[in-house]
Design a protein around this motif. Sequence first.
Motif, PDB file in Angstrom:
ATOM      1  N   ILE A  99       0.846  -1.198   0.000  1.00  0.00           N
ATOM      2  CA  ILE A  99       0.000   0.000   0.000  1.00  0.00           C
ATOM      3  C   ILE A  99       0.881   1.247   0.000  1.00  0.00           C
ATOM      4  N   LYS A 100       0.263   2.339  -0.416  1.00  0.00           N
ATOM      5  CA  LYS A 100       0.919   3.645  -0.354  1.00  0.00           C
ATOM      6  C   LYS A 100      -0.131   4.677   0.022  1.00  0.00           C
ATOM      7  N   MET A 101       0.321   5.762   0.586  1.00  0.00           N
ATOM      8  CA  MET A 101      -0.563   6.851   0.987  1.00  0.00           C
ATOM      9  C   MET A 101      -0.094   8.107   0.266  1.00  0.00           C
ATOM     10  N   THR A 102      -0.991   8.718  -0.469  1.00  0.00           N
ATOM     11  CA  THR A 102      -0.670   9.995  -1.094  1.00  0.00           C
ATOM     12  C   THR A 102      -1.356  11.072  -0.274  1.00  0.00           C
ATOM     13  N   VAL A 103      -0.557  12.044   0.169  1.00  0.00           N
ATOM     14  CA  VAL A 103      -1.060  13.110   1.018  1.00  0.00           C
ATOM     15  C   VAL A 103      -1.043  14.402   0.201  1.00  0.00           C
ATOM     16  N   VAL A 117       2.663  14.331  -1.366  1.00  0.00           N
ATOM     17  CA  VAL A 117       3.738  13.453  -0.908  1.00  0.00           C
ATOM     18  C   VAL A 117       3.208  12.029  -0.902  1.00  0.00           C
ATOM     19  N   THR A 118       4.001  11.097  -1.421  1.00  0.00           N
ATOM     20  CA  THR A 118       3.632   9.687  -1.359  1.00  0.00           C
ATOM     21  C   THR A 118       4.475   9.017  -0.285  1.00  0.00           C
ATOM     22  N   VAL A 119       3.796   8.344   0.628  1.00  0.00           N
ATOM     23  CA  VAL A 119       4.451   7.662   1.742  1.00  0.00           C
ATOM     24  C   VAL A 119       4.145   6.182   1.602  1.00  0.00           C
ATOM     25  N   GLY A 120       5.159   5.347   1.714  1.00  0.00           N
ATOM     26  CA  GLY A 120       4.995   3.900   1.604  1.00  0.00           C
ATOM     27  C   GLY A 120       6.025   3.326   0.654  1.00  0.00           C
ATOM     28  N   LYS A 121       6.373   2.087   0.883  1.00  0.00           N
ATOM     29  CA  LYS A 121       7.365   1.395   0.066  1.00  0.00           C
ATOM     30  C   LYS A 121       6.676   0.302  -0.738  1.00  0.00           C
ATOM     31  N   CYS A 122       6.438   0.571  -1.997  1.00  0.00           N
ATOM     32  CA  CYS A 122       5.821  -0.422  -2.890  1.00  0.00           C
ATOM     33  C   CYS A 122       6.914  -1.302  -3.480  1.00  0.00           C
ATOM     34  N   SER A 135       6.491  13.523   8.118  1.00  0.00           N
ATOM     35  CA  SER A 135       5.870  14.494   9.026  1.00  0.00           C
ATOM     36  C   SER A 135       6.393  15.884   8.694  1.00  0.00           C
ATOM     37  N   PRO A 136       5.851  16.909   9.352  1.00  0.00           N
ATOM     38  CA  PRO A 136       6.370  18.256   9.153  1.00  0.00           C
ATOM     39  C   PRO A 136       7.845  18.395   9.546  1.00  0.00           C
ATOM     40  N   ALA A 137       8.372  17.474  10.339  1.00  0.00           N
ATOM     41  CA  ALA A 137       9.801  17.500  10.654  1.00  0.00           C
ATOM     42  C   ALA A 137      10.630  17.231   9.396  1.00  0.00           C
ATOM     43  N   ASP A 138      10.055  16.497   8.422  1.00  0.00           N
ATOM     44  CA  ASP A 138      10.738  16.230   7.149  1.00  0.00           C
ATOM     45  C   ASP A 138      10.583  17.396   6.177  1.00  0.00           C
ATOM     46  N   ASP A 139       9.428  18.046   6.206  1.00  0.00           N
ATOM     47  CA  ASP A 139       9.135  19.187   5.340  1.00  0.00           C
ATOM     48  C   ASP A 139       8.040  19.995   6.045  1.00  0.00           C
ATOM     49  N   ALA A 140       8.363  21.197   6.470  1.00  0.00           N
ATOM     50  CA  ALA A 140       7.428  22.016   7.253  1.00  0.00           C
ATOM     51  C   ALA A 140       6.104  22.245   6.529  1.00  0.00           C
ATOM     52  N   ARG A 141       6.113  22.259   5.183  1.00  0.00           N
ATOM     53  CA  ARG A 141       4.875  22.469   4.423  1.00  0.00           C
ATOM     54  C   ARG A 141       3.861  21.359   4.674  1.00  0.00           C
ATOM     55  N   PHE A 142       4.344  20.190   5.051  1.00  0.00           N
ATOM     56  CA  PHE A 142       3.468  19.042   5.288  1.00  0.00           C
ATOM     57  C   PHE A 142       2.459  19.326   6.400  1.00  0.00           C
ATOM     58  N   GLY A 143       2.772  20.219   7.300  1.00  0.00           N
ATOM     59  CA  GLY A 143       1.863  20.590   8.373  1.00  0.00           C
ATOM     60  C   GLY A 143       0.615  21.307   7.888  1.00  0.00           C
ATOM     61  N   HIS A 144       0.587  21.685   6.616  1.00  0.00           N
ATOM     62  CA  HIS A 144      -0.571  22.374   6.041  1.00  0.00           C
ATOM     63  C   HIS A 144      -1.370  21.475   5.092  1.00  0.00           C
ATOM     64  N   TYR A 145      -0.955  20.231   4.932  1.00  0.00           N
ATOM     65  CA  TYR A 145      -1.659  19.322   4.031  1.00  0.00           C
ATOM     66  C   TYR A 145      -2.998  18.926   4.653  1.00  0.00           C
ATOM     67  N   GLN A 146      -4.001  18.696   3.807  1.00  0.00           N
ATOM     68  CA  GLN A 146      -5.359  18.545   4.318  1.00  0.00           C
ATOM     69  C   GLN A 146      -6.043  17.215   4.035  1.00  0.00           C
ATOM     70  N   SER A 147      -5.585  16.454   3.034  1.00  0.00           N
ATOM     71  CA  SER A 147      -6.301  15.221   2.679  1.00  0.00           C
ATOM     72  C   SER A 147      -5.322  14.138   2.261  1.00  0.00           C
ATOM     73  N   TYR A 148      -5.844  12.912   2.187  1.00  0.00           N
ATOM     74  CA  TYR A 148      -4.998  11.775   1.808  1.00  0.00           C
ATOM     75  C   TYR A 148      -5.844  10.663   1.195  1.00  0.00           C
ATOM     76  N   LYS A 149      -5.146   9.787   0.465  1.00  0.00           N
ATOM     77  CA  LYS A 149      -5.785   8.609  -0.112  1.00  0.00           C
ATOM     78  C   LYS A 149      -4.805   7.444   0.038  1.00  0.00           C
ATOM     79  N   VAL A 150      -5.305   6.306   0.512  1.00  0.00           N
ATOM     80  CA  VAL A 150      -4.500   5.090   0.640  1.00  0.00           C
ATOM     81  C   VAL A 150      -4.923   4.153  -0.478  1.00  0.00           C
ATOM     82  N   GLU A 151      -3.934   3.658  -1.232  1.00  0.00           N
ATOM     83  CA  GLU A 151      -4.199   2.774  -2.361  1.00  0.00           C
ATOM     84  C   GLU A 151      -3.253   1.592  -2.348  1.00  0.00           C
ATOM     85  N   GLN A 152      -3.670   0.507  -2.985  1.00  0.00           N
ATOM     86  CA  GLN A 152      -2.787  -0.623  -3.159  1.00  0.00           C
ATOM     87  C   GLN A 152      -1.787  -0.300  -4.251  1.00  0.00           C
ATOM     88  N   CYS A 153      -0.602  -0.856  -4.110  1.00  0.00           N
ATOM     89  CA  CYS A 153       0.462  -0.625  -5.112  1.00  0.00           C
ATOM     90  C   CYS A 153       0.148  -1.357  -6.404  1.00  0.00           C
TER      91      CYS A 153
END
Length: 153
Positions: A99-103, A117-122, A135-153
Motif C-alpha cells: 500500500i501507499k498513501m498519497t497526502v 507526498v507519497t508515503v509507503g514502500k511499494c 511528518s512536518p519534521a521532514d518538510d514544514a509544508r506538510f503541516g498544512h496538508y489537508q487530505s490523503y488517499k490510501v491505495e494498493q500498489c
Amino acid sequence: SSSIAVVSRAVRAAPVSVASIAKRPSLRIAMQLKLLIGAALAYKALGAKLDINQKVYIEGQPVLGDGAGEGILNTCQGFAKQHVSNPKAPEVQVCGTGIKMTVYMRGRCADYYEHQVTVGKCDKGAPSTTCDSFSPADDARFGHYQSYKVEQC
C-alpha cells in the motif's frame, strides 16, 4: 500475443465440446487461459483483502489495518481538524509493501503543483514489516496538508 489472438479466434469460430477440447491441445490451452484471466479480473473487481502487514497510522493511531479495517482504501479522506490546525502535525506512517498513501495539500485529494507526498514502500522485495514515515519534521509544508488517499500498489 498473436498466438493468443489465433487461439481466441479458433475458440469463437467452432462450437466447443468437452471431447473436442481433449483432442485439441491448443483449444484446451485457450480455455485455461480464458479461465485464468476471468479469475484474475474477478479477484481484482472484488477487491483483494490486504494482509495483516498493511497498516496506516496518523499521529500513532491506526486508520487502516491494525484493527481499523480497510474502509478508507481508495477513498479520499480529510485529516482531522486538530491535525490541519497544528503545523507540527500530522505524522503519518505506512507499513507493509502493498500500500501507499498519497497526502495532498488540498482538501479534495487533488494534485497541486509539487504539493503532494507519497508515503509507503511499494517494493515486494522488501521485508513485509517495512514502514515509511513522513511528518512536518521532514518538510514544514506538510503541516498544512489537508487530505490523503490510501491505495494498493
